[in-house]
Motif scaffolding. Structure first.
Motif, PDB file in Angstrom:
ATOM      1  N   PRO A  69       0.767  -1.323   0.057  1.00 52.76           N
ATOM      2  CA  PRO A  69      -0.101   0.049  -0.056  1.00 52.76           C
ATOM      3  C   PRO A  69       0.827   1.213  -0.116  1.00 52.76           C
ATOM      4  CG  PRO A  69       0.085  -0.973   1.921  1.00 52.76           C
ATOM      5  CD  PRO A  69       0.736  -2.055   1.286  1.00 52.76           C
ATOM      6  N   GLY A  96     -12.413   0.704   4.070  1.00 49.26           N
ATOM      7  CA  GLY A  96     -13.308   0.321   3.237  1.00 49.26           C
ATOM      8  C   GLY A  96     -12.986  -0.419   2.007  1.00 49.26           C
ATOM      9  N   PHE A 126      -9.863  -3.341   1.971  1.00 44.92           N
ATOM     10  CA  PHE A 126      -9.063  -4.159   2.892  1.00 44.92           C
ATOM     11  C   PHE A 126      -8.167  -4.504   1.879  1.00 44.92           C
ATOM     12  CE2 PHE A 126      -7.984  -8.174   4.363  1.00 44.92           C
ATOM     13  CZ  PHE A 126      -7.545  -8.173   5.801  1.00 44.92           C
ATOM     14  N   GLY A 127      -8.317  -5.458   0.780  1.00 49.14           N
ATOM     15  CA  GLY A 127      -7.198  -5.634  -0.107  1.00 49.14           C
ATOM     16  C   GLY A 127      -6.426  -6.962   0.527  1.00 49.14           C
ATOM     17  N   CYS A 128      -5.185  -6.604   0.678  1.00 53.53           N
ATOM     18  CA  CYS A 128      -4.339  -7.593   1.485  1.00 53.53           C
ATOM     19  C   CYS A 128      -4.038  -7.241   2.907  1.00 53.53           C
ATOM     20  CB  CYS A 128      -2.969  -7.591   0.877  1.00 53.53           C
ATOM     21  SG  CYS A 128      -2.989  -8.382  -0.932  1.00 53.53           S
ATOM     22  N   GLY A 129      -5.013  -6.122   3.317  1.00 55.66           N
ATOM     23  CA  GLY A 129      -4.756  -5.687   4.806  1.00 55.66           C
ATOM     24  C   GLY A 129      -3.893  -4.798   5.227  1.00 55.66           C
ATOM     25  N   GLY A 130      -2.917  -4.072   4.371  1.00 55.74           N
ATOM     26  CA  GLY A 130      -2.080  -3.019   4.674  1.00 55.74           C
ATOM     27  C   GLY A 130      -2.615  -2.040   5.511  1.00 55.74           C
ATOM     28  N   ARG A 137     -15.097  -5.959  -1.682  1.00 56.67           N
ATOM     29  CA  ARG A 137     -15.931  -6.612  -2.440  1.00 56.67           C
ATOM     30  C   ARG A 137     -15.342  -8.024  -3.046  1.00 56.67           C
ATOM     31  NH1 ARG A 137     -16.509  -2.170  -7.293  1.00 56.67           N
ATOM     32  NH2 ARG A 137     -18.517  -3.146  -7.277  1.00 56.67           N
ATOM     33  N   GLY A 195     -18.321  -7.247   0.976  1.00 62.81           N
ATOM     34  CA  GLY A 195     -19.009  -6.297   0.309  1.00 62.81           C
ATOM     35  C   GLY A 195     -18.691  -5.072  -0.310  1.00 62.81           C
ATOM     36  N   PHE A 226     -18.061  -0.862  -0.439  1.00 67.51           N
ATOM     37  CA  PHE A 226     -17.959   0.294   0.497  1.00 67.51           C
ATOM     38  C   PHE A 226     -19.062   1.051   0.067  1.00 67.51           C
ATOM     39  CE2 PHE A 226     -14.408   1.704  -2.389  1.00 67.51           C
ATOM     40  CZ  PHE A 226     -15.070   2.725  -3.061  1.00 67.51           C
ATOM     41  N   ASP A 246      -8.628   3.179  -0.116  1.00 65.33           N
ATOM     42  CA  ASP A 246      -7.535   2.974  -0.892  1.00 65.33           C
ATOM     43  C   ASP A 246      -7.984   2.565  -2.465  1.00 65.33           C
ATOM     44  OD1 ASP A 246      -4.923   2.892  -2.006  1.00 65.33           O
ATOM     45  OD2 ASP A 246      -4.587   1.112  -0.692  1.00 65.33           O
ATOM     46  N   LEU A 247      -8.313   3.445  -3.191  1.00 61.54           N
ATOM     47  CA  LEU A 247      -9.095   2.950  -4.176  1.00 61.54           C
ATOM     48  C   LEU A 247      -8.517   2.338  -5.508  1.00 61.54           C
ATOM     49  CD1 LEU A 247     -11.180   6.646  -4.508  1.00 61.54           C
ATOM     50  CD2 LEU A 247     -11.777   4.487  -3.617  1.00 61.54           C
ATOM     51  N   GLY A 248      -9.368   1.824  -6.211  1.00 63.76           N
ATOM     52  CA  GLY A 248      -8.613   1.126  -7.459  1.00 63.76           C
ATOM     53  C   GLY A 248      -8.601  -0.342  -7.342  1.00 63.76           C
ATOM     54  N   SER A 272      -5.910  -3.640  -6.661  1.00 62.21           N
ATOM     55  CA  SER A 272      -4.597  -4.036  -5.935  1.00 62.21           C
ATOM     56  C   SER A 272      -3.986  -4.624  -7.020  1.00 62.21           C
ATOM     57  CB  SER A 272      -4.928  -5.145  -4.745  1.00 62.21           C
ATOM     58  OG  SER A 272      -5.453  -6.148  -5.228  1.00 62.21           O
ATOM     59  N   GLN A 311      -4.577  -8.195  -7.556  1.00 63.91           N
ATOM     60  CA  GLN A 311      -5.517  -8.567  -8.462  1.00 63.91           C
ATOM     61  C   GLN A 311      -5.182  -8.438  -9.816  1.00 63.91           C
ATOM     62  OE1 GLN A 311      -8.188  -5.589  -6.915  1.00 63.91           O
ATOM     63  NE2 GLN A 311      -9.584  -6.900  -6.122  1.00 63.91           N
ATOM     64  N   GLU A 325     -19.848   3.801  -6.956  1.00 63.20           N
ATOM     65  CA  GLU A 325     -19.354   3.325  -5.494  1.00 63.20           C
ATOM     66  C   GLU A 325     -18.975   4.349  -4.777  1.00 63.20           C
ATOM     67  OE1 GLU A 325     -19.099   0.543  -3.726  1.00 63.20           O
ATOM     68  OE2 GLU A 325     -20.985   0.042  -4.821  1.00 63.20           O
TER      69      GLU A 325
HETATM   70  C1  LIG Z   1      -5.807  -0.531  -3.935  1.00 64.31           C
HETATM   71  S1  LIG Z   1      -6.380  -1.664  -3.341  1.00 64.31           S
HETATM   72  C2  LIG Z   1      -6.279  -1.735  -1.496  1.00 64.31           C
HETATM   73  C3  LIG Z   1      -4.990  -2.388  -0.973  1.00 64.31           C
HETATM   74  C4  LIG Z   1      -4.987  -2.201   0.525  1.00 64.31           C
HETATM   75  N1  LIG Z   1      -5.231  -0.856   0.997  1.00 64.31           N
HETATM   76  C5  LIG Z   1      -3.828  -2.971   0.927  1.00 64.31           C
HETATM   77  O1  LIG Z   1      -3.212  -2.498   1.937  1.00 64.31           O
HETATM   78  O2  LIG Z   1      -3.740  -4.066   0.697  1.00 64.31           O
HETATM   79  C6  LIG Z   1      -8.098  -1.791  -3.541  1.00 64.31           C
HETATM   80  C7  LIG Z   1      -8.962  -2.790  -2.879  1.00 64.31           C
HETATM   81  O3  LIG Z   1     -10.261  -2.224  -2.700  1.00 64.31           O
HETATM   82  C8  LIG Z   1     -11.250  -3.339  -3.145  1.00 64.31           C
HETATM   83  N2  LIG Z   1     -12.476  -2.530  -3.722  1.00 64.31           N
HETATM   84  C9  LIG Z   1     -12.349  -1.452  -4.793  1.00 64.31           C
HETATM   85  N3  LIG Z   1     -13.598  -0.969  -5.001  1.00 64.31           N
HETATM   86  C10 LIG Z   1     -14.508  -1.668  -3.846  1.00 64.31           C
HETATM   87  C11 LIG Z   1     -15.629  -1.170  -3.355  1.00 64.31           C
HETATM   88  N4  LIG Z   1     -16.268  -0.251  -4.121  1.00 64.31           N
HETATM   89  N5  LIG Z   1     -15.999  -1.781  -2.057  1.00 64.31           N
HETATM   90  C12 LIG Z   1     -15.388  -2.697  -1.702  1.00 64.31           C
HETATM   91  N6  LIG Z   1     -14.068  -2.810  -1.979  1.00 64.31           N
HETATM   92  C13 LIG Z   1     -13.405  -2.474  -2.932  1.00 64.31           C
HETATM   93  C14 LIG Z   1     -10.450  -4.052  -4.263  1.00 64.31           C
HETATM   94  O4  LIG Z   1     -11.363  -5.394  -4.269  1.00 64.31           O
HETATM   95  C15 LIG Z   1      -9.099  -4.019  -3.725  1.00 64.31           C
HETATM   96  O5  LIG Z   1      -8.952  -5.268  -2.921  1.00 64.31           O
END
Ligand SMILES: C[S@@+](CC[C@H](N)C(=O)[O-])C[C@H]1O[C@@H](n2cnc3c(N)ncnc32)[C@H](O)[C@@H]1O
Length: 228
Positions: free
Chosen positions: A10, A31, A33-37, A55, A79, A81, A103-105, A107, A110, A219
């Motif tokens: 992140p 909102g 989480f991704g890998c949880g950083g 989601r 789900g 955000f 943290d939009l977009g 990962s 992915q 979203e």
């Molecule tokens: C840039 S990554 C976040 C990485 C995270 N901060 C980390 O430390 O690993 C974006 C994550 O947000 C999720 N995501 C994107 N849009 C979302 C939404 N509208 N609701 C929930 N999750 C969403 C994606 O599936 C992805 O896992």
């Protein structure tokens, strides 16, 4: 950079923690989480509570590990955000007194998984769904009208050659359905030149399709409204 963080690295982590200034007993929502950083950094900064949302069903594995490591201080909701209001209320949370971080977009986890179909760098099925349900990129690319394709590519990708890309897609799919990321990238590269900064010609179109398929702007609007 946090240690032992597998997968997505992140950015802006230090800035987010500095801005939120997590405090003991506070409730924070991650909102995306991704890998949880971000969740990990928040949990490490104070004896606070974090509810994380993602989601993507693939995020659940990392979330379960985090839950095991932090007991009652961490919870995960599968789900979007955009619906965080109702997700949180369903868990009995009526007020978030700490803060919300998005943290939009997409990962890097992915992007790097070819089977998710987000990337033109790794050949895979043209999918691009974060939720692994609903309309995928293959259906959209093969069924949308030229006008609709051009609108999405211009609107969400700011691709100046959007109409040419849309025309090239429609011409190519008359021969056979476009079903792989590399096929689509090749079609785009025939009509968009590499820019001076070296950006791959497929970048803007792939970004646009991802934003459309995942309804990312709606979203964000719903998420921001819920956060107010
Ligand atoms: C840039 S990554 C976040 C990485 C995270 N901060 C980390 O430390 O690993 C974006 C994550 O947000 C999720 N995501 C994107 N849009 C979302 C939404 N509208 N609701 C929930 N999750 C969403 C994606 O599936 C992805 O896992």
């Amino acid at each position: 950079m946090p240690s032992r963080l597998v997968g997505h690295v992140p950015v802006l982590l230090d800035d987010v923690v500095a801005l939120l200034k997590p405090r003991d007993g506070g409730l924070y929502v991650d909102g995306t989480f991704g890998c949880g950083g971000y969740s990990k950094a928040l949990l490490a900064s104070a004896v606070c509570n974090v509810v994380a949302i993602d989601r993507d069903p693939h995020a659940r594995g990392s979330a379960e590990k985090m839950k095991a490591g932090h007991g009652g201080r961490f919870d995960f909701i599968g789900g979007s955000f955009g619906a965080m209001d109702s997700h949180l209320r369903a868990r009995g949370v009526n007020r978030v007194d700490g803060g919300i971080v998005l943290d939009l977009g997409v990962s890097s986890t992915q992007l790097d998984d070819a089977s998710r179909g987000f990337s033109f760098r790794h050949d895979g099925p043209l999918d691009m769904r974060m939720e692994t349900a609903g309309l995928d990129a293959k259906s959209f690319v093969n069924q949308a009208s030229e006008k609709e394709l051009a609108g999405v590519i211009r609107g969400y990708g700011e691709e100046r050659r959007a109409l040419s890309v849309a025309r090239a897609i429609v011409a190519a799919r008359k021969e056979q359905p476009i079903s792989r990321t590399r096929e689509l990238a090749t079609i785009i590269r025939r009509v968009v030149k590499k820019s001076a900064d070296g950006l791959d010609p497929a970048t803007r179109t792939f970004q646009a399709l991802r934003v459309h398929i995942n309804n990312e702007l709606d979203e964000l609007a719903s998420g921001l409204a819920a956060a107010e």
